[in-house]
Design an enzyme around this catalytic site. Structure first.
Site, mmCIF file in Angstrom:
data_model
loop_
_atom_site.group_PDB
_atom_site.id
_atom_site.type_symbol
_atom_site.label_atom_id
_atom_site.label_comp_id
_atom_site.label_asym_id
_atom_site.label_seq_id
_atom_site.Cartn_x
_atom_site.Cartn_y
_atom_site.Cartn_z
ATOM 1 C CG HIS A 151 -5.831 -2.050 0.459
ATOM 2 N ND1 HIS A 151 -5.391 -1.613 -0.782
ATOM 3 C CD2 HIS A 151 -5.108 -1.343 1.378
ATOM 4 C CE1 HIS A 151 -4.457 -0.684 -0.618
ATOM 5 N NE2 HIS A 151 -4.267 -0.507 0.685
ATOM 6 C CG ASP A 189 -7.394 -2.806 -3.218
ATOM 7 O OD1 ASP A 189 -7.989 -2.206 -2.306
ATOM 8 O OD2 ASP A 189 -6.154 -2.853 -3.284
ATOM 9 C CB SER A 226 -0.958 -0.057 1.206
ATOM 10 O OG SER A 226 -1.944 0.922 1.134
#
Length: 270
Positions: free
Chosen positions: A246, A217, A95
């Site tokens: 995610h 996601d 991320s």
């Protein structure tokens, strides 16, 4: 142990010629890599650390000014690598940490052999010719919800982000690490991440990048992975997995771990 290592709860595991750095995303800490680490430590030197602001770090160390931009975190990465005298590493970033690693590599490309990006986005807001997944109004509502009742927000956000119900172990794990963050720090970090626009920096990233993305996601649409691929300054490759969520390394380790190991071990040209 140096000051930087202590502040970021740095752990050194395994041994081998290659150094692999595992960097977590928002709302988690280094425990998010628990399924991957056992597969790496026999043949590699593995570095784990916590981003400043994670629930496992000392909140007194969190500098609200320093961390209003992702550059603050990128300087932390470089400081950790320098303190550990790392010559070069494979940087695995989840991320926001994928983008943090990319920023760090612009000023110190020598430190990075390649960057493996999981669920990465250079911008979450939609723009005229760019689909990031969010409108400003949605982000404002998200920040407001965090501010008004953080615990309730965590309970609602965790299953959406992970892509599962509250009973799943992965959702419970993400809920735990999310709730461990101090609410005012969590809000500040979320605002920094979701309001960031790093698209203009991508062309300066010359280190090879492996972009790994879930098919579905909540935070990062699949088209963002392709945008990264088209705009990064060096070689890159995209792999879209049939996973949902995610945090696929937590929610779908059976699918994700083999993919990650393949990208860690092999170069783009292979």
């Amino acid at each position: 142990m140096g000051i930087v290592e202590e502040a970021h709860n740095v752990k050194l595991l395994g041994s081998g010629e290659q150094t692999i750095v595992l960097a977590h995303g928002f709302g988690t800490d280094q425990s998010v890599w628990k399924h991957l680490v056992p597969h790496l430590v026999d043949d590699n030197r593995v570095i784990l650390y916590d981003n400043m602001g994670a629930g496992t770090t000392n909140p007194d160390y969190f500098d609200f000014d320093r961390y209003t931009t992702l550059e603050g975190y990128a300087y932390d990465v470089i400081a950790i690598l320098e303190e550990l005298q790392v010559q070069s590493c494979v940087f695995v970033g989840h991320s926001v940490s994928a983008i943090i690693g990319a920023i760090a590599s612009i000023s110190r490309p020598d430190l990075f052999t390649k960057i493996v990006m999981i669920s990465a986005s250079p911008r979450y807001l939609n723009d005229a010719d760019y689909y990031g997944g969010f409108e400003q109004e949605e982000l404002d509502q998200l920040f407001q919800a965090m501010q008004s009742n953080y615990k309730a927000w965590c309970s609602g956000f965790a299953p959406l982000a992970v892509g599962g119900d509250m009973e799943s172990v992965a959702v419970q794990e993400f809920s735990r690490t999310l709730f461990n963050m101090r609410p005012d720090i969590a809000l500040s970090v979320a605002q920094t991440i979701f309001q960031s626009d790093l698209r203009h920096l991508l062309c300066h990233v010359v280190v090879p990048c492996h972009i790994i993305q879930s098919m579905k996601d909540l935070a990062v649409p699949v088209v963002v992975a392709e945008f990264l691929h088209q705009n990064l300054g060096g070689e890159s490759i995209v792999e879209v997995m049939s996973t949902d969520g995610h945090l696929p390394q937590l929610s779908s380790p059976d699918v994700v771990i083999p993919v990650l190991l393949r990208h860690i071990r092999y170069n783009i040209s292979v």
